[in-house]
Design an enzyme around this catalytic site. Structure first.
Site, PDB file in Angstrom:
ATOM      1  N   SER A 197      51.295 -11.404  57.561  1.00 42.04           N
ATOM      2  CA  SER A 197      51.480 -10.810  58.901  1.00 42.04           C
ATOM      3  C   SER A 197      50.362 -11.063  59.920  1.00 42.04           C
ATOM      4  O   SER A 197      50.097 -12.327  60.126  1.00 42.04           O
ATOM      5  CB  SER A 197      51.901  -9.225  58.933  1.00 42.04           C
ATOM      6  OG  SER A 197      52.393  -8.730  59.993  1.00 42.04           O
ATOM      7  N   ASP A 242      63.116  -9.757  57.372  1.00 42.15           N
ATOM      8  CA  ASP A 242      61.935  -9.079  58.007  1.00 42.15           C
ATOM      9  C   ASP A 242      62.299  -8.277  59.389  1.00 42.15           C
ATOM     10  O   ASP A 242      62.945  -9.074  60.251  1.00 42.15           O
ATOM     11  CB  ASP A 242      60.905 -10.144  58.457  1.00 42.15           C
ATOM     12  CG  ASP A 242      59.679  -9.806  58.711  1.00 42.15           C
ATOM     13  OD1 ASP A 242      59.531  -8.831  59.296  1.00 42.15           O
ATOM     14  OD2 ASP A 242      58.766 -10.229  58.080  1.00 42.15           O
ATOM     15  N   HIS A 277      59.534  -7.494  55.321  1.00 43.95           N
ATOM     16  CA  HIS A 277      58.061  -7.574  55.637  1.00 43.95           C
ATOM     17  C   HIS A 277      57.068  -7.023  54.755  1.00 43.95           C
ATOM     18  O   HIS A 277      55.997  -6.998  54.819  1.00 43.95           O
ATOM     19  CB  HIS A 277      57.900  -6.809  57.051  1.00 43.95           C
ATOM     20  CG  HIS A 277      56.698  -7.475  57.992  1.00 43.95           C
ATOM     21  ND1 HIS A 277      56.388  -8.655  58.316  1.00 43.95           N
ATOM     22  CD2 HIS A 277      55.501  -6.847  58.052  1.00 43.95           C
ATOM     23  CE1 HIS A 277      55.239  -8.725  58.962  1.00 43.95           C
ATOM     24  NE2 HIS A 277      55.046  -7.792  58.687  1.00 43.95           N
TER      25      HIS A 277
END
Lengths: 278, 278
Positions: B146, B222, B255
């Site tokens: 991320s 995600d 995610h």
């Protein structure tokens, strides 16, 4: 049975459910990891029993068990460690009440109505899993950590027809003789120590043996090793009563999930091998 | 450098340190996983950069990276995601200030004095690791998740002599064009968007390329994919400027660290292969 969360994980699915459990008269939460192989045929199932304060999340977040379950094609079920909720009896200390069910069926007040974890796991949740997931119910194993290691060995010995393989990380092996076990047994089972024997691995193994060898790993630097987790009496009783035990003292490891994760691959491989042969 | 915690893990050691960092004028915390092979000879080192709100702990607790680092014999360094402390500027929101350093060197107030994460990681901490651990400093790779995926790709492109391999999970690829990046760059770098280009992978790749292919995994489910993590501009720019990218959209994953863990083994193997060839 209501789905709470779902993640794709190692090609399979990690799913968290809750359901109204009759045995514990409470809402119970549990997680199931379903490997990709389960889409094609029923697969073996491993029951992972967690330690004090834990929920389904500790093992699924920190142990890496899903990687090995996906590799070998086994379902993993992670029950909670007790009933929980505002109306469920509790204790302010971490080692009694919610999060500390000790995998037994309580007879004393105020616990008896809800704290029926033995019956819940081996009866009600067992049936729920068989009815709702593609499991080969002749191929079931049980493993756990700390209080859950105690749970794994005692439920394995008590329910020999249910579980065909057993392993434990850092188990409480003689709960009647150590502070964690004495406190819990006194509260849940009362002061007559004869009733404690049914949930004490060291006593149980004198009357209940399995043909399958039990795998136990403990860390030599486990901070609870000498006070809560002594092994000598269990190993002597197992030896005297012909229960095979593969006991390994792992040099340098402590009580944490860093220890559990380090040997999880070997534990899963151990169960898979035993379930194939059973 | 002061040792805070140490665990034996997968035959190696996971150690957490803190030190007084000149670059950030703060106490910085980081973790190092030292595989058993490092007792015999210098080994490659992988830098893992974490996402928003994270510390060293997320990757070490939840990704399984130590299992694969132990298998291949590589050291893993996990820096913190920002300076922290009572005297360090912060913001009440999770995506700015402490836990949200964005791997850049801030020029604006009140951030510039402490928020020098680029310089800290590629300079001061780099030197500390080389001086104190058995690393082969010609074999270094960088990966992240991320915000840390953004960090991995931008630091890799900016510091081509330092890092010889790069991969990312769910990276922020065009920070200048998405809310997380715009908020952080505005605060740390100011309103002149020309200065943002040095920390935007999509812009950087137009002037900085590596001969090594970059591996990127994103989850198709995600929750941030379309708003914070769009890939199209980066992939187009990389293609146009001959930066090889292995981009994989992993069906069904989100995610979370359940996604990261699912592909960590492949990422570590990717780095090891590239570092061997470099």
């Amino acid at each position: 049975m209501k789905e709470i969360s779902r993640w794709k994980n190692f090609g399979g699915d990690l799913v968290v459910f809750e359901h109204d459990a009759k045995t514990t008269q409470s809402v119970m939460t549990f997680a199931v990891f379903i490997p990709p192989q389960a889409k094609e045929k029923p697969v073996p199932v491993l029951w992972y029993l967690s330690g004090l304060t834990c929920t389904w999340a500790n093992v699924m977040e920190k142990s890496g068990i899903q990687a090995y379950a996906a590799k070998h094609g086994v379902i993993v079920v992670a029950p909670d460690t007790s009933p929980r909720g505002e109306n469920i009896p509790d204790n302010e200390q971490y080692d009694l009440g919610q999060g500390a069910g000790f995998y037994l069926s309580a007879t004393e007040q105020p616990w008896a109505e809800h704290y029926q974890m033995d019956t819940y796991i081996t009866g009600e949740l067992q049936q729920l899993i068989i009815n709702n997931f593609p499991v080969d119910d002749e191929k079931q194993g049980v493993l756990g950590h700390s209080m859950g290691g105690h749970g794994a060995i005692t439920l394995f010995l008590k329910h020999a027809k249910l579980y065909k393989s057993c392993s434990a990380f850092s188990p409480i092996l003689s709960p009647s003789d150590v502070p964690w076990g004495q406190k819990a047994f006194q509260a849940y089972l009362g002061s007559n120590k004869d009733t404690w024997q049914a949930y004490d691995a060291t006593q149980l193994v004198k009357s209940h043996q399995s043909e399958q060898e039990i795998l136990i790993d403990q860390g030599s630097e486990d901070q609870f090793l000498s006070t809560q987790l002594p092994k000598e009496d269990f190993l002597a009783a197992a030896n005297e009563h012909d229960q095979a035990v593969m006991y390994r003292l792992q040099a340098g490891y402590d009580h944490s999930y860093y220890f559990v994760a380090s040997f999880m691959e070997e534990h899963i491989a151990w169960h898979v091998r035993q379930l194939k042969e059973s």
